[in-house]
Design a protein around this motif. Structure first.
Motif, PDB file in Angstrom:
ATOM      1  N   THR A  61      -1.260   1.186   8.098  1.00 45.95           N
ATOM      2  CA  THR A  61      -2.023   0.997   9.334  1.00 45.95           C
ATOM      3  C   THR A  61      -3.406   1.623   9.232  1.00 45.95           C
ATOM      4  O   THR A  61      -4.382   1.112   9.788  1.00 45.95           O
ATOM      5  N   GLY A  62      -3.507   2.728   8.520  1.00 46.09           N
ATOM      6  CA  GLY A  62      -4.801   3.387   8.391  1.00 46.09           C
ATOM      7  C   GLY A  62      -5.790   2.671   7.503  1.00 46.09           C
ATOM      8  O   GLY A  62      -7.009   2.856   7.640  1.00 46.09           O
ATOM      9  N   VAL A  63      -5.299   1.812   6.602  1.00 43.71           N
ATOM     10  CA  VAL A  63      -6.194   1.186   5.620  1.00 43.71           C
ATOM     11  C   VAL A  63      -7.251   0.301   6.272  1.00 43.71           C
ATOM     12  O   VAL A  63      -8.453   0.452   5.985  1.00 43.71           O
ATOM     13  N   PRO A  64      -6.898  -0.661   7.161  1.00 41.94           N
ATOM     14  CA  PRO A  64      -7.953  -1.489   7.762  1.00 41.94           C
ATOM     15  C   PRO A  64      -8.926  -0.678   8.610  1.00 41.94           C
ATOM     16  O   PRO A  64     -10.099  -1.054   8.734  1.00 41.94           O
ATOM     17  N   VAL A  65      -8.465   0.421   9.188  1.00 39.54           N
ATOM     18  CA  VAL A  65      -9.356   1.267   9.982  1.00 39.54           C
ATOM     19  C   VAL A  65     -10.408   1.903   9.076  1.00 39.54           C
ATOM     20  O   VAL A  65     -11.610   1.917   9.391  1.00 39.54           O
ATOM     21  N   VAL A  66      -9.972   2.425   7.939  1.00 40.37           N
ATOM     22  CA  VAL A  66     -10.914   3.054   7.002  1.00 40.37           C
ATOM     23  C   VAL A  66     -11.835   2.007   6.387  1.00 40.37           C
ATOM     24  O   VAL A  66     -13.026   2.259   6.181  1.00 40.37           O
TER      25      VAL A  66
END
Length: 216
Positions: free
Chosen positions: A96-101
């Motif tokens: 979940t954090g990957v697209p945010v970063v």
């Protein structure tokens, strides 16, 4: 322990090493070498002075996130039999954090494109910082199920599992301070970062050196 499982552990260790090294380069070395601070107006001037080096940092962050997609999937193969729900949560939080970063990475690229309009570049850097803060939430959350799985499985010593779990709360404390616009005292900032750093680097090296075998 079966050789196949040892090989799987070392493969996960290699992916973790890629995450650690690219993260240190992109998130620590490059900002430090550029002298980046909390003032994004000043930061826009600094990146304008060394755009090529700044781009190397962005490339490092992109490589970091590619490796971070692979890492939880490899760890899931290694640890899922010790708790399917925990392993699913570990993967979900990490991914979940990957697209945010990656969204933050896009804004950092936009800052370069907006130069020499330093005011607009600073706004893009502000947007990138906010998204990195959200991404940090998931960098913390995934460590909790990972730590529990390491504790249960015995692929690494339990003190490393404990550091991983503590690292989760360290990240979340940093996020809470920033969300509330509070200044974390310098000594506390160093202390809350330490468990995650020691736990992740230690676990990475353990997988590489011992292939998931606990040695006391």
């Amino acid at each position: 322990m079966r050789p196949a499982r040892i090989s799987q552990a070392r493969l996960a260790g290699l992916a973790y090493l890629a995450v650690v090294l690219t993260g240190m380069f992109a998130l620590a070395y490059v900002p430090s070498a550029l002298g980046l601070g909390v003032d994004n107006g000043a930061n826009s001037l600094l990146i304008a002075g060394r755009p090529g080096f700044y781009r190397l940092g962005l490339l490092g962050l992109l490589a970091n996130q590619v490796a971070f997609v692979l890492l939880p999937l490899l760890l899931w193969r290694l640890l899922a039999r010790h708790g399917a729900t925990l392993a699913a949560l570990m993967v979900a939080f990490a991914l979940t954090g990957v697209p945010v970063v990656l969204s933050a990475l896009g804004f950092r690229l936009d800052a370069l494109a907006l130069l020499p309009d330093h005011a607009a570049a600073a706004l893009a850097l502000d947007a990138a910082r906010n998204r990195m803060l959200i991404g940090m939430t998931f960098w913390g959350l995934w460590l909790l199920p990972l730590g529990v799985l390491v504790w249960r499985s015995g692929v690494a010593p339990r003190w490393l599992a404990g550091l991983l779990m503590l690292g989760c709360f360290g990240y979340l404390l940093q996020v809470a301070y920033d969300m509330l616009a509070l200044d974390m005292p310098g000594p506390l900032n160093s202390v809350v970062r330490l468990p995650a750093m020691l736990g992740e680097i230690g676990f990475c090296l353990w997988l590489l050196l011992f292939g998931g075998r606990v040695r006391i």
